[in-house]
Design a protein around this motif. Structure first.
Motif, PDB file in Angstrom:
ATOM      1  N   UNK A   1       0.774  -1.223   0.068  1.00 32.69           N
ATOM      2  CA  UNK A   1      -0.043   0.039  -0.227  1.00 32.69           C
ATOM      3  C   UNK A   1       0.900   1.195  -0.037  1.00 32.69           C
TER       4      UNK A   1
ATOM      5  N   UNK B   1     -14.902   0.477  -4.841  1.00 34.32           N
ATOM      6  CA  UNK B   1     -13.539   0.323  -4.648  1.00 34.32           C
ATOM      7  C   UNK B   1     -12.521   1.027  -5.760  1.00 34.32           C
TER       8      UNK B   1
ATOM      9  N   UNK C   1     -11.804   3.902  -2.675  1.00 34.23           N
ATOM     10  CA  UNK C   1     -10.730   3.353  -1.823  1.00 34.23           C
ATOM     11  C   UNK C   1      -9.703   2.595  -2.605  1.00 34.23           C
ATOM     12  N   UNK C   2      -9.594   2.510  -3.946  1.00 35.48           N
ATOM     13  CA  UNK C   2      -8.821   1.738  -4.620  1.00 35.48           C
ATOM     14  C   UNK C   2      -8.996   0.461  -4.556  1.00 35.48           C
TER      15      UNK C   2
ATOM     16  N   UNK D   1      -7.850  -3.295  -3.598  1.00 35.25           N
ATOM     17  CA  UNK D   1      -6.820  -4.173  -2.894  1.00 35.25           C
ATOM     18  C   UNK D   1      -6.072  -5.260  -3.826  1.00 35.25           C
TER      19      UNK D   1
ATOM     20  N   UNK E   1      -4.619   0.225  -3.754  1.00 33.26           N
ATOM     21  CA  UNK E   1      -5.418   0.937  -2.489  1.00 33.26           C
ATOM     22  C   UNK E   1      -4.248   1.250  -1.342  1.00 33.26           C
ATOM     23  N   UNK E   2      -4.184   2.509  -0.993  1.00 34.82           N
ATOM     24  CA  UNK E   2      -3.226   2.882   0.053  1.00 34.82           C
ATOM     25  C   UNK E   2      -3.666   2.847   1.354  1.00 34.82           C
TER      26      UNK E   2
ATOM     27  N   UNK F   1      -8.053   2.515   3.664  1.00 33.30           N
ATOM     28  CA  UNK F   1      -9.449   2.155   3.602  1.00 33.30           C
ATOM     29  C   UNK F   1     -10.263   3.226   3.657  1.00 33.30           C
ATOM     30  N   UNK F   2      -9.623   4.441   3.659  1.00 35.59           N
ATOM     31  CA  UNK F   2     -10.521   5.750   3.717  1.00 35.59           C
ATOM     32  C   UNK F   2     -11.071   5.948   2.442  1.00 35.59           C
ATOM     33  N   UNK F   3     -12.547   6.177   2.541  1.00 39.33           N
ATOM     34  CA  UNK F   3     -13.234   6.369   1.393  1.00 39.33           C
ATOM     35  C   UNK F   3     -12.802   7.957   1.057  1.00 39.33           C
TER      36      UNK F   3
END
Lengths: 477, 97
Positions: free
Chosen positions: A241, A346, A350-351, A353, A363-364, A366-368
């Motif tokens: 990440x 996603x 969030x990107x 994963x 995905x760096x 979990x923050x939206x």
């Protein structure tokens, strides 16, 4: 223009209206990253007598989140200043502009670049009095324009390169058709047409690039990858990440504007207020309700959970089966199930994963938060696809965004259900979801939108702007 | 960083992702360059000359809550929130003329 005039208030303020943001590992210098933000949508080349310029009263910013918290750790701020060499002339230029210091050039704009590191607030001025090139006017006013503008590419030391000025619009989209009640010209014969007859839409038609022959104003910065990562090193592990940065652009105006009839000036006072922002293309444009678009522009990405409902249940996905009866039966069934579009959440919030797409993640955390998420450990593609990740090219959108990525087609296919299998392997996308297209490229390897785009192979990558002398546009417009 | 992996993603990304919660009150731009509206208790006035608006610089007052006497002042790149019921009353009377 993936977010052009997308909100009621910002549509009245072109110089603060962000149109596109790009972020990519530089293909010709893969130890660097290029960040681009564009303003002034649908900029006509023949814009005399004043032509176009950045707002001296606007604060422009390119933001970088390098730890996945949805907040910027690095902000590049740009401020502009216009001066007049001959304030008593009515002209933009009084003779040929053959250099950036030409005394013939009356309305001159320069800028400064400041890097701000957060949360400390340490501000480092990277450059001042940097020249913008003039607008591309014509063979008499701006001869040899390409080299004239190239001189405005400035090296700031420590491997940082910047450019701010007019460029050819790089985003291609059939604007006229898509906002005519979702007409996709290659499929328009399948549109329900709302019972109208004699629409002339009885056969498939080629797409029309609405941005052909228009310009934009570009802020571009290229810098060593190590200068944007939290570790200060160049990532090599695409599964980590920490290899991912989030990028978005924002523009600010001061809270109060005071119009002084004498001497005919407008001045701002008070704190800066964010009036525009842009991460992923088309987010505010096609997902956020019209009455919330200006509010969305005022918000920070870290607070985007409040908009997640519009991503999880997009109106556009509901409309496609209605607009094209019988074409999206699987999407229609999915819509009726009430399931959330976790695939879009996603991709856009969030990107993606690790483990969902083989060999890819962006995905760096979990923050939206709506940001372009760029995995710096994925190198540029040797044979790019304008369809990016869904075309098998992990170096393209939604892994950051390159200038030639067909983001309109990519996002339409995603909304139409092509990406639902990422979260629900039992779902079979409609055949049309994989074929939907703006109709502006000859295929996935077409990096010029059938010749309407002329990108550069090096910084600032966006092409030489169209001259006012050459407009009105060709018959392709 | 929060736990966000393939398993939670396939179970339902929206449910697995933690909500951000209340709107962030933190400025996201450099305070050194961009001012922030700062709240404050009723103030007697700035004590440092450099805190005063420059001569000739616009200063705009906006009454945000007449009942409590709350007023916002904008000047330079700064905004200040203060409470001064007496000042608000004088401003309202002046506006009513």
């Amino acid at each position: 223009m993936s977010s052009h005039r997308e909100a009621p208030e910002i549509s009245k303020d072109p110089v603060a209206d962000s149109t596109d943001v790009y972020a990519f590992v530089s293909p010709d210098q893969p130890d660097t990253v290029t960040l681009i933000s564009n303003y002034i949508p649908l900029e006509g080349p023949d814009g005399g007598p004043n032509f176009y310029a950045f707002g001296d009263d606007v604060l422009y910013a390119i933001n970088v989140d390098n730890n996945g918290d949805g907040k910027p750790e690095i902000v590049f701020q740009f401020r502009f200043q216009t001066t007049y060499r001959d304030p008593d002339s009515f002209l933009y230029n009084v003779g040929p502009i053959e250099s950036l210091t030409s005394s013939n050039w009356n309305r001159v704009q320069t800028y400064s670049v400041t890097r701000v590191d957060l949360p400390s607030g340490q501000a480092t001025v990277l450059g001042t009095d940097l020249p913008c090139p003039p607008c591309n006017i014509g063979p008499l006013s701006t001869p040899n324009y390409a080299s004239l503008a190239q001189a405005a590419v400035q090296q700031l030391g420590s491997g940082v390169t910047v450019f701010a000025g007019q460029r050819a619009e790089g985003f291609y989209v059939d604007l006229g058709a898509i906002f005519d009640l979702g007409d996709l010209r290659p499929f328009e014969n399948l549109h329900n047409m709302f019972g109208l007859t004699n629409t002339g839409l009885s056969s498939p038609a080629p797409g029309v690039n609405a941005t052909d022959m228009v310009n934009v104003h570009t802020i571009a910065i290229q810098l060593p990858i190590s200068q944007v990562t939290a570790s200060g090193t160049v990532p090599s592990d695409p599964t980590s990440p920490s290899s991912v940065i989030g990028v978005w652009a924002s523009a600010y105006r001061q809270k109060v504007r005071i119009y002084e009839p004498t001497p005919g000036t407008v001045n701002g006072t008070g704190p800066w207020v964010q009036v525009s922002r842009l991460g992923n293309p088309l987010f505010n444009e096609v997902l956020v309700p019209i009455t919330k678009k200006d509010y969305w522009n005022s918000q920070q990405p870290v607070d985007d959970a409040q908009f997640a409902q519009y991503v999880a249940n997009p109106q556009l996905a509901q409309l496609l089966p209605v607009l094209y009866p019988g074409v999206f039966p699987n999407l229609q069934a999915f819509n009726q199930s009430g399931k959330a579009r976790d695939d879009l959440v996603a991709i856009l919030l969030t990107g993606i994963p690790n483990g969902v797409v083989k060999g890819f993640q962006n995905s760096g955390g979990s923050v939206q938060a709506d940001m372009l998420r760029l995995n710096l450990a994925i190198p540029p593609a040797s044979s790019p696809s304008n369809l990016g990740l869904i075309g098998g090219d992990p170096a393209g959108f939604p892994n950051g965004r390159r200038v030639f990525d067909d983001v309109a087609t990519i996002e339409l296919r995603a909304v139409a259900g092509a990406t639902i299998p990422l979260v629900d392997p039992s779902y079979t996308p409609d055949k049309a979801a994989g074929e939907i297209s703006m109709g502006l490229t000859s295929g996935p390897t077409d990096l010029s939108a059938m010749g309407t785009e002329n990108y550069l192979s090096s910084f600032p990558y966006l092409g030489v702007p169209h001259s006012g002398f050459d407009v009105p546009a060709s018959s392709s417009c | 960083m929060g736990r966000f992996d393939r398993r939670t993603f396939l179970k339902g990304g929206t449910a697995a992702v933690a909500a951000v919660g209340a709107l962030s009150a933190l400025p996201t731009v450099a305070p050194a360059v961009l001012g922030a509206v700062s709240g404050g208790a009723e103030e007697a006035g700035p004590t440092l000359a450099e805190e005063l608006p420059a001569v000739g610089e616009p200063l705009v007052a906006r009454i945000t809550d007449a009942a409590s006497g709350e007023i916002e002042l904008y000047f330079g790149e700064t905004g200040i929130t203060t409470r001064d019921p007496e000042l608000v009353g004088r401003l309202l009377r002046a506006a009513a003329r």
